[in-house]
Design a protein around this motif. Structure first.
Motif, PDB file in Angstrom:
ATOM      1  N   GLU A   1       0.828  -1.220   0.000  1.00 60.35           N
ATOM      2  CA  GLU A   1       0.000   0.000   0.000  1.00 60.35           C
ATOM      3  C   GLU A   1       0.854   1.258   0.000  1.00 60.35           C
ATOM      4  O   GLU A   1       0.554   2.231  -0.697  1.00 60.35           O
TER       5      GLU A   1
ATOM      6  N   ARG B   1       1.202   4.051  -3.192  1.00 63.30           N
ATOM      7  CA  ARG B   1       0.513   5.295  -2.831  1.00 63.30           C
ATOM      8  C   ARG B   1       0.840   6.467  -3.764  1.00 63.30           C
ATOM      9  O   ARG B   1      -0.046   7.262  -4.108  1.00 63.30           O
TER      10      ARG B   1
ATOM     11  N   LEU C   1       0.999   6.592  -6.817  1.00 58.16           N
ATOM     12  CA  LEU C   1       0.186   6.522  -8.036  1.00 58.16           C
ATOM     13  C   LEU C   1      -1.058   7.389  -7.933  1.00 58.16           C
ATOM     14  O   LEU C   1      -1.588   7.852  -8.947  1.00 58.16           O
ATOM     15  N   GLN C   2      -1.532   7.613  -6.706  1.00 60.97           N
ATOM     16  CA  GLN C   2      -2.745   8.411  -6.513  1.00 60.97           C
ATOM     17  C   GLN C   2      -2.581   9.833  -7.047  1.00 60.97           C
ATOM     18  O   GLN C   2      -3.558  10.457  -7.467  1.00 60.97           O
ATOM     19  N   ASN C   3      -1.368  10.342  -7.024  1.00 58.73           N
ATOM     20  CA  ASN C   3      -1.098  11.688  -7.541  1.00 58.73           C
ATOM     21  C   ASN C   3      -0.298  11.659  -8.840  1.00 58.73           C
ATOM     22  O   ASN C   3       0.395  12.619  -9.178  1.00 58.73           O
TER      23      ASN C   3
ATOM     24  N   TYR D   1       3.610  -3.710 -10.949  1.00 59.94           N
ATOM     25  CA  TYR D   1       3.959  -2.291 -10.779  1.00 59.94           C
ATOM     26  C   TYR D   1       5.464  -2.028 -10.846  1.00 59.94           C
ATOM     27  O   TYR D   1       5.882  -0.896 -11.089  1.00 59.94           O
TER      28      TYR D   1
ATOM     29  N   ASP E   1     -14.302  -0.842 -13.461  1.00 57.06           N
ATOM     30  CA  ASP E   1     -12.882  -0.621 -13.775  1.00 57.06           C
ATOM     31  C   ASP E   1     -12.511  -1.258 -15.113  1.00 57.06           C
ATOM     32  O   ASP E   1     -11.739  -0.691 -15.895  1.00 57.06           O
TER      33      ASP E   1
ATOM     34  N   ASN F   1     -18.736   6.953 -12.584  1.00 53.28           N
ATOM     35  CA  ASN F   1     -17.564   6.717 -13.426  1.00 53.28           C
ATOM     36  C   ASN F   1     -17.943   6.518 -14.886  1.00 53.28           C
ATOM     37  O   ASN F   1     -17.219   6.963 -15.786  1.00 53.28           O
TER      38      ASN F   1
ATOM     39  N   SER G   1     -11.729   8.786  -8.694  1.00 55.30           N
ATOM     40  CA  SER G   1     -10.371   8.598  -8.178  1.00 55.30           C
ATOM     41  C   SER G   1      -9.578   9.877  -8.438  1.00 55.30           C
ATOM     42  O   SER G   1      -9.978  10.703  -9.258  1.00 55.30           O
ATOM     43  N   LYS G   2      -8.453  10.036  -7.751  1.00 54.09           N
ATOM     44  CA  LYS G   2      -7.676  11.278  -7.907  1.00 54.09           C
ATOM     45  C   LYS G   2      -7.248  11.490  -9.357  1.00 54.09           C
ATOM     46  O   LYS G   2      -7.343  12.601  -9.886  1.00 54.09           O
ATOM     47  N   ASN G   3      -6.775  10.423  -9.997  1.00 53.38           N
ATOM     48  CA  ASN G   3      -6.310  10.566 -11.372  1.00 53.38           C
ATOM     49  C   ASN G   3      -7.463  10.855 -12.326  1.00 53.38           C
ATOM     50  O   ASN G   3      -7.334  11.666 -13.240  1.00 53.38           O
TER      51      ASN G   3
ATOM     52  N   HIS H   1      -0.549  16.832  -7.463  1.00 52.24           N
ATOM     53  CA  HIS H   1      -0.544  15.872  -8.571  1.00 52.24           C
ATOM     54  C   HIS H   1       0.679  16.102  -9.454  1.00 52.24           C
ATOM     55  O   HIS H   1       1.027  17.242  -9.775  1.00 52.24           O
TER      56      HIS H   1
END
Length: 446
Positions: free
Chosen positions: A33, A37, A39-41, A83, A144, A178, A209-211, A247
């Motif tokens: 995790e 993390r 990747l969220q930004n 990843y 997704d 979405n 999601s953030k992205n 971001h």
């Protein structure tokens, strides 16, 4: 009494063993995790932490093969490998989970992430096939998987196929936040901006999601710019900048802001904004910012020296940029353009006319300055009617008015002018052939 002691000892050993592999898995999950993390930004994963997750998860498989966390560990190892770019190993782990634990609650996860792995290694058709399976069998990853399929289609500029997929969904799916975003995104990519807004204005951006939320503000801002709604464009861009300061791609919003300033003819302010952003440490989207700065200097300020400086910065520094090939063409074209501009004042008349014609060619073919090229071709045709560059310029003008201006009448007029002014020459013969092509095309339409 002894039996009770043995029983207690056995219980303690089992309890300690259970705690041991639970703690091992807990640490593996924690490392994973923390590793993903960023990747969220829009950032890159922490490979060191993902390697630790793989190490801890592998201990579950090695020392606790009968524990309830084996399928969890396989999934975690597979995702960590994915990843970190070790795609073959990732696919192997997902396959093991699907083969040895077909009834696992993580089987749909394994299938979905196998699709993502194939996509990351460039096998988009295989990925799309897998995502299609996920859509049909998984509740958790259905949306997704639809998102991944749509993005694959858009990457291949197949908006119609993406639109068809969304239209085939149930009414319930179409109301999903979405899916509404995806519907708007597809319409935007197809150039149907008003239809895109019908979907996007119903999207709750904060629940994406953030992205996806970041992309939402990019798309909304771009639509408002393209539909010339500058007030809403400014509001959307500023709101996006405020929300996504952390971001990694936030500077693409500043690029949109520069575009907005250019649309309002505030060219100097656009340059000032771009320079301020570029002066920040660790700037992202650097190549795009530099290229657009060169574009503003070249197209709107006609400062070719500074435009050349910007494009050259990409060629010299940003060699891995996707904009490198285009920047390289710009550098060569502007270097030649500047050189010819200096030579076009030469006292040698023949050399002077030749250089002027080449400048017109460069304006049109290399710099996409259509109006500038028209002006230069017209000047040559009017000022040097006895040279070979006069009919050549008229041919160029006929082509440009037909192709770029969609003005058939003016295009034909230039061909007729060649025939009248240069009779019994190769130029008049070629012009007559072009006119016959026009007439044949018109007869076909009739």
């Amino acid at each position: 009494m002894k039996f009770m002691k043995y029983l207690i000892v056995a219980f303690v050993l089992i309890f300690v063993s259970s705690c041991a592999y639970f703690n091992t898995f807990y640490n593996a999950q924690k490392y994973y995790e923390e590793g993903v993390r960023p990747l969220q930004n829009g950032g890159s994963v922490n490979k060191a932490l993902l390697d630790k997750s793989i190490e801890k998860s592998s201990k579950i498989l090695q020392f606790h093969v009968k524990s309830e966390y084996v399928d969890d560990a396989l999934l975690l190892i597979g995702k960590s490998y994915m990843y970190t770019g070790e795609y073959t190993k990732a696919i192997r782990k997902f396959t093991e989970l699907l083969d040895y634990f077909p009834n696992s609650k993580f089987s749909d996860d394994a299938l979905f992430f196998m699709g993502k792995t194939y996509l990351l290694q460039g096998e988009s058709e295989v990925a799309k096939t897998i995502f299609t399976q996920v859509i049909g069998r998984s509740k958790d990853h259905r949306i997704d998987a639809i998102n991944e399929c749509v993005n694959i289609m858009l990457e291949k500029n197949n908006s119609k196929e993406a639109d068809s997929l969304i239209n085939s969904l149930s009414d319930r799916d179409k109301k999903n936040n979405n899916i509404r975003f995806l519907s708007g995104k597809v319409k935007w990519r197809a150039g149907y901006y008003e239809e895109a807004l019908k979907y996007l204005t119903k999207v709750k951006a904060g629940k994406l999601s953030k992205n996806a939320g970041f992309e939402y503000y990019q798309i909304m801002s771009d639509i408002y710019l393209k539909t010339n709604n500058m007030k809403k464009a400014e509001k959307s861009i500023n709101e996006g900048i405020r929300i996504f300061q952390e971001h990694i791609m936030r500077n693409s919003l500043y690029l949109l802001k520069a575009r907005m300033l250019v649309s309002n003819e505030k060219y100097d302010k656009a340059i000032e904004l771009l320079e301020d952003v570029l002066a920040q440490p660790g700037v992202s989207s650097k190549d795009s910012l530099i290229f657009y700065k060169g574009f503003v200097y070249e197209t709107y300020l006609s400062d070719f020296e500074k435009a050349l400086e910007s494009y050259r910065a990409i060629v010299d520094i940003e060699k891995s940029s996707k904009l490198y090939p285009e920047a390289e063409v710009k550098v060569k074209s502007l270097e030649l353009y500047i050189s010819l501009s200096l030579d076009s004042t030469s006292e040698n008349i023949d050399e002077n006319i030749k250089n002027r014609f080449l400048l017109a060619e460069i304006n049109y073919q290399n710099l996409n300055r259509v109006d500038e090229s028209i002006a230069k071709y017209e000047a040559i045709a009017d000022s040097f009617p006895q040279t070979i560059y006069a009919p050549k310029s008229m041919f160029a003008l006929s082509y440009i008015y037909l192709k770029d201006k969609k003005d058939t009448n003016t295009s034909v007029e230039y061909l007729k002018r060649i025939i009248y002014r240069f009779p019994n020459t190769e130029y008049s013969a070629e012009a007559e052939d072009k006119l016959k092509e026009f007439e044949s095309a018109l007869d076909t339409l009739r």
